[in-house]
Design a protein around this motif. Sequence first.
Motif, PDB file in Angstrom:
ATOM      1  N   GLN A  55       8.747 -10.924   0.271  1.00  0.00           N
ATOM      2  CA  GLN A  55       7.940  -9.776   0.677  1.00  0.00           C
ATOM      3  C   GLN A  55       8.399  -8.557  -0.099  1.00  0.00           C
ATOM      4  OE1 GLN A  55       7.683  -9.165   4.873  1.00  0.00           O
ATOM      5  NE2 GLN A  55       6.846  -7.122   4.670  1.00  0.00           N
ATOM      6  N   GLY A  56       7.460  -7.801  -0.625  1.00  0.00           N
ATOM      7  CA  GLY A  56       7.786  -6.578  -1.343  1.00  0.00           C
ATOM      8  C   GLY A  56       7.896  -6.755  -2.843  1.00  0.00           C
ATOM      9  N   GLY A  57       7.861  -7.994  -3.335  1.00  0.00           N
ATOM     10  CA  GLY A  57       7.872  -8.234  -4.772  1.00  0.00           C
ATOM     11  C   GLY A  57       6.462  -8.165  -5.328  1.00  0.00           C
ATOM     12  N   THR A  58       6.348  -8.197  -6.632  1.00  0.00           N
ATOM     13  CA  THR A  58       5.043  -8.086  -7.279  1.00  0.00           C
ATOM     14  C   THR A  58       4.033  -9.113  -6.780  1.00  0.00           C
ATOM     15  OG1 THR A  58       5.977  -7.034  -9.234  1.00  0.00           O
ATOM     16  CG2 THR A  58       3.830  -8.094  -9.498  1.00  0.00           C
ATOM     17  N   PRO A  59       4.361 -10.413  -6.720  1.00  0.00           N
ATOM     18  CA  PRO A  59       3.344 -11.353  -6.230  1.00  0.00           C
ATOM     19  C   PRO A  59       2.841 -11.001  -4.827  1.00  0.00           C
ATOM     20  CG  PRO A  59       5.082 -12.546  -7.357  1.00  0.00           C
ATOM     21  CD  PRO A  59       5.557 -11.124  -7.219  1.00  0.00           C
ATOM     22  N   SER A  60       3.755 -10.708  -3.939  1.00  0.00           N
ATOM     23  CA  SER A  60       3.378 -10.330  -2.569  1.00  0.00           C
ATOM     24  C   SER A  60       2.577  -9.031  -2.557  1.00  0.00           C
ATOM     25  CB  SER A  60       4.636 -10.181  -1.714  1.00  0.00           C
ATOM     26  OG  SER A  60       4.334  -9.669  -0.445  1.00  0.00           O
ATOM     27  N   ASN A  61       2.986  -8.070  -3.341  1.00  0.00           N
ATOM     28  CA  ASN A  61       2.306  -6.776  -3.364  1.00  0.00           C
ATOM     29  C   ASN A  61       0.877  -6.884  -3.893  1.00  0.00           C
ATOM     30  OD1 ASN A  61       4.562  -5.565  -2.303  1.00  0.00           O
ATOM     31  ND2 ASN A  61       5.276  -4.742  -4.255  1.00  0.00           N
ATOM     32  N   VAL A  62       0.658  -7.753  -4.882  1.00  0.00           N
ATOM     33  CA  VAL A  62      -0.695  -7.942  -5.413  1.00  0.00           C
ATOM     34  C   VAL A  62      -1.621  -8.461  -4.315  1.00  0.00           C
ATOM     35  CG1 VAL A  62      -2.086  -9.372  -6.980  1.00  0.00           C
ATOM     36  CG2 VAL A  62      -0.025  -8.222  -7.829  1.00  0.00           C
ATOM     37  N   ILE A  63      -1.150  -9.437  -3.544  1.00  0.00           N
ATOM     38  CA  ILE A  63      -1.984 -10.012  -2.481  1.00  0.00           C
ATOM     39  C   ILE A  63      -2.101  -9.031  -1.314  1.00  0.00           C
ATOM     40  CG2 ILE A  63      -2.354 -12.000  -0.967  1.00  0.00           C
ATOM     41  CD1 ILE A  63      -2.395 -12.443  -4.153  1.00  0.00           C
ATOM     42  N   SER A  64      -1.033  -8.326  -1.001  1.00  0.00           N
ATOM     43  CA  SER A  64      -1.092  -7.317   0.063  1.00  0.00           C
ATOM     44  C   SER A  64      -2.147  -6.270  -0.241  1.00  0.00           C
ATOM     45  CB  SER A  64       0.277  -6.649   0.237  1.00  0.00           C
ATOM     46  OG  SER A  64       1.225  -7.571   0.696  1.00  0.00           O
ATOM     47  N   LYS A  65      -2.230  -5.851  -1.495  1.00  0.00           N
ATOM     48  CA  LYS A  65      -3.243  -4.864  -1.894  1.00  0.00           C
ATOM     49  C   LYS A  65      -4.639  -5.429  -1.663  1.00  0.00           C
ATOM     50  CE  LYS A  65      -4.824  -1.931  -5.620  1.00  0.00           C
ATOM     51  NZ  LYS A  65      -5.229  -1.997  -6.994  1.00  0.00           N
TER      52      LYS A  65
END
Length: 136
Positions: free
Chosen positions: A66-76
């Motif tokens: 959580q909080g890394g680029t892959p997670s952040n892309v999907i969170s967005k």
Amino acid sequence: MTKSLILISHGTMCEGLKETTEMIMGPQENIYTVPLYPDEGREDFEKKFDAVAKDLDDYIVFCDLQGGTPSNVISKKIIEGEDIDLYAGMNVPMVIAFINGELLGTPVDIVEETTSNISHVNELLQAAADDDDDEM
């Protein structure tokens, strides 16, 4: 219709996790991987993810951190209104829980299934040894 699973991670963790799971559960045609390589940026990762997800009707996403680029892309994408279930902290028990739920056609509490598989093995071994001592 079977739900699909997309595994996303920094580096090849997602690919290795799929491979490991397939050693245990057999080939999995409904599991896809999207790795983020060191020479790639957010936009590269998003393009790769979109290319995988565009042909899937129903899927969930497991990510490494959580909080890394892959997670952040999907969170967005979620914040922007896309209907995606995203779980962070992926591991083998998590993927197996997903597969078993799909095979049995039953809902699975991914967080409960995953956290119930966390244990300190030393404590389990000590408890078993203590039980053996009590039986003597």
